[in-house]
Structure formats: C-alpha cells, structure tokens
Design an enzyme around this catalytic site. Structure first.
Site, PDB file in Angstrom:
ATOM      1  N   HIS A 150      -7.089   2.774   4.089  1.00  0.00           N
ATOM      2  CA  HIS A 150      -6.814   3.459   5.357  1.00  0.00           C
ATOM      3  C   HIS A 150      -8.089   3.647   6.197  1.00  0.00           C
ATOM      4  CE1 HIS A 150      -2.981   4.588   3.514  1.00  0.00           C
ATOM      5  NE2 HIS A 150      -2.587   5.079   4.675  1.00  0.00           N
ATOM      6  N   ASP A 204       0.881  -1.177   0.000  1.00  0.00           N
ATOM      7  CA  ASP A 204       0.000   0.000   0.000  1.00  0.00           C
ATOM      8  C   ASP A 204       0.918   1.227   0.000  1.00  0.00           C
ATOM      9  OD1 ASP A 204      -2.367   1.611   0.376  1.00  0.00           O
ATOM     10  OD2 ASP A 204      -1.853   1.790   2.487  1.00  0.00           O
ATOM     11  N   SER A 205       0.307   2.402  -0.181  1.00  0.00           N
ATOM     12  CA  SER A 205       1.090   3.636  -0.071  1.00  0.00           C
ATOM     13  C   SER A 205       1.644   3.799   1.339  1.00  0.00           C
ATOM     14  CB  SER A 205       0.206   4.832  -0.409  1.00  0.00           C
ATOM     15  OG  SER A 205      -0.854   4.915   0.533  1.00  0.00           O
ATOM     16  N   TYR A 210      -0.717   8.528  -1.991  1.00  0.00           N
ATOM     17  CA  TYR A 210      -0.945   8.371  -3.430  1.00  0.00           C
ATOM     18  C   TYR A 210      -2.189   9.157  -3.890  1.00  0.00           C
ATOM     19  CZ  TYR A 210       2.075   4.122  -3.749  1.00  0.00           C
ATOM     20  OH  TYR A 210       3.098   3.212  -3.760  1.00  0.00           O
ATOM     21  N   GLY A 211      -3.132   9.306  -2.996  1.00  0.00           N
ATOM     22  CA  GLY A 211      -4.483   9.720  -3.374  1.00  0.00           C
ATOM     23  C   GLY A 211      -4.612  11.068  -4.037  1.00  0.00           C
ATOM     24  N   CYS A 238      -4.395  -1.437  -1.994  1.00  0.00           N
ATOM     25  CA  CYS A 238      -4.576   0.002  -2.147  1.00  0.00           C
ATOM     26  C   CYS A 238      -5.521   0.254  -3.313  1.00  0.00           C
ATOM     27  CB  CYS A 238      -3.209   0.630  -2.419  1.00  0.00           C
ATOM     28  SG  CYS A 238      -3.263   2.386  -2.746  1.00  0.00           S
ATOM     29  N   ASN A 239      -6.631   0.901  -3.035  1.00  0.00           N
ATOM     30  CA  ASN A 239      -7.601   1.193  -4.100  1.00  0.00           C
ATOM     31  C   ASN A 239      -6.997   2.125  -5.150  1.00  0.00           C
ATOM     32  OD1 ASN A 239     -10.590   0.375  -3.002  1.00  0.00           O
ATOM     33  ND2 ASN A 239      -9.230   0.886  -1.343  1.00  0.00           N
ATOM     34  N   THR A 240      -6.216   3.101  -4.692  1.00  0.00           N
ATOM     35  CA  THR A 240      -5.656   4.107  -5.606  1.00  0.00           C
ATOM     36  C   THR A 240      -4.671   3.450  -6.569  1.00  0.00           C
ATOM     37  OG1 THR A 240      -5.872   5.662  -3.761  1.00  0.00           O
ATOM     38  CG2 THR A 240      -4.589   6.389  -5.659  1.00  0.00           C
ATOM     39  N   CYS A 285     -11.029   3.237   0.558  1.00  0.00           N
ATOM     40  CA  CYS A 285      -9.578   3.427   0.705  1.00  0.00           C
ATOM     41  C   CYS A 285      -9.183   2.552   1.875  1.00  0.00           C
ATOM     42  CB  CYS A 285      -9.261   4.894   1.000  1.00  0.00           C
ATOM     43  SG  CYS A 285      -7.571   5.196   1.592  1.00  0.00           S
TER      44      CYS A 285
END
Ligand code: DGL
Length: 280
Positions: free
Chosen positions: A199, A13-14, A45-46, A76-78, A197
């Site tokens: 997070h 993930d970021s 990243y978002g 990570c969705n982004t 997301c």
C-alpha cells in the site's frame, strides 16, 4: 503459443495495495492477462492474526488455482510472511511469487548505513522478516535498520483511494516518519526508506514531502515483476501477444468494498474494467 501461454496470472492483496505490484507487472509483462483480487471484505491483514491471514491467503490461492492461473503473485508482504511457505508445500507445481521488504537492495544503496523500514505490525513480527533482518545485518558494511510498524496506514490509504481525502494518510506518515528519526544524506541520518507494504507506494507523495528529495524509496514492485517474468519464461508460458482480443487484459475482483478497488484502479492504473464481487 501453448494453451497455458494464454492463461492469466493471478495477483492478490488484502486490498488495493497490490495494485502497486500489478502496475509493475503490467509494465514488465505487457502481453499478459491478469486476475486481481482485493480481499477487502477481510482486510486489513496487518493487524490481524497470522492464522487469519493464512486462512484468507489459502482461500484466495485455491480460488485462483481453480481459475487455472499459470502463475500467482502474492502482492502483499503480510500474506507472504504468514503463508507463502505453507502454500508452496500445498501447491508444489504452482509458480508462486511473494513480496518481502527489500532490505538487500537497501543495504547496497545506502551511504549512511541507516535504513528505515515501514511495514505492517504482522510483517515485522513474522519469523520470515526476522530471518531476513538477521541475514542483512551481518555484512561487511555496518548497517542499522530502523523498523517502524505502521498501524492504520494501509487502512487510511484504502479510504483515501475512495474519497481522495489524504488527511489521515498524511497525519500517519508524519507520525511514523517522525518516530524513525532524522532523514537525509548526512552521516547519522536515514538515507534509504524501504516501503515494506504494497500500500505504501501510494503514500509516497506525503512521505516525500516529509523526508525531503534525497532519501531513496525502495519498493520491490519492479523486482517482483522481473522475477515473475523469469518464472513464466522458464515455464515457456510467455505469450508474444494478447491471446484473446475479446477479453479485458485485467479482470478485477473484490470480496468487499468493490467501489474502493474500482476507484483505485481507475485513479492509479487508469483501469476502468468493472469490479466483480466474490463471496468467500
Ligand atoms: N498490502 C499489504 C502488505 O503488503 C497489507 C496491508 C494490510 O492489509 O494491512 O503488507
């Protein structure tokens, strides 16, 4: 057990958000080993360009492939929105699993037909998300998605993992939930909230306090974990026990801010393995 059955599953993930996916993966696949990478040196990243997210995802996937992982979860969705299509063409034999906002489960659970979606600006702007949204909007049940970009929320959650101070997280949750409208189970209210997301499950306490006890939160950690198990099983790569008793079941890496991942992994997953720094 085959040699590949003893390999790790890579997760990245970021930052620390992917720990919400790792938690579900560990529950679903208790005998697996995991390598987790937080790209904290290049996050968040978002609110960055798709080119930045693609370049970082590509570098991390290359590193994990060099570590001979048997499956790789983009937690990570982004990153999934920006990069998974291309990465699948670049690594055609790799079992690559992505994460996207769980709109479909939300449609089947919602009674009021009003569904909130919180995600990063980059995820919401992506062609992948727009296609997902269009696919869910044409069903028999009329649904309305209230889509909210949450600038700064992932960064606030990152900071709070280290300090324990959730003031900023709570303020941003109040701002964004307020902007989405009324939550509840009455007609016209948002009764289902998609946490788009990885997070955001770590802000579910503050969010719950804002929207009340009856609103359903949907994060797709468990669904991603089930999908990962299916893929690993299909490839006959599932171990029936931990293969190497001397190694830790989770290896933690960060490209920056290692103390952040250390604190979050300890606080949220009870992991005390030391975080190693990666320089790339
Ligand atoms: N956790 C990431 C996601 O699922 C992104 C957070 C960020 O770096 O902005 O989209």
């Amino acid at each position: 057990m085959s040699e590949r059955g003893g390999q790790s599953i890579g997760v990245f993930d970021s930052g620390i958000g992917g720990l919400s996916i790792l938690k579900a993966l560990r529950a679903e696949l208790p005998h697996e080993r995991f390598i987790y990478i937080a790209d904290s040196g290049h996050a968040p990243y978002g609110e960055r360009t798709q080119a930045h997210v693609l370049a970082r995802s590509r570098a991390i996937v290359a590193y994990l492939v060099s570590q001979n992982v048997k499956a790789l979860v983009m937690a990570c969705n982004t990153a999934t929105a920006a990069a998974i299509r291309l990465l699948r063409t670049e690594h055609p034999t790799l079992a690559l699993i992505g994460v996207e906002p769980a709109l479909k489960p939300a449609v089947s659970l919602s009674r009021t037909g009003r569904i909130g979606v919180m995600a990063t600006r980059s995820t919401l702007a992506s062609a992948k998300f727009q296609a997902l949204l269009a696919a869910q909007s044409g069903g028999t049940q009329p649904v309305e998605f209230i889509v909210q970009p949450c600038d700064g929320l992932a960064a606030a959650i990152e900071a709070s993992a280290e300090t324990g101070d959730t003031t900023k997280t709570r303020a941003l949750c109040a701002q964004y939930a307020g902007a989405m409208g009324l939550f509840g189970t009455e007609s016209g209210q948002i009764d289902t909230l998609v946490l788009g997301c990885t997070h955001y499950p770590f802000a579910s306490g503050p969010l719950r306090a804002l929207v009340g006890p009856d609103v359903q939160f949907i994060d797709n950690g468990p669904a991603v974990a089930r999908q990962t198990r299916r893929l690993v099983q299909t490839g006959f790569l599932l171990p029936d026990r931990l293969s190497d008793a001397s190694g830790a079941p989770v290896s933690l890496f960060a490209t920056g801010q290692p103390h952040r991942l250390q604190a979050a992994a300890e606080r949220w997953l009870g992991l005390s393995e030391p975080v190693n720094l990666l320089h790339f």
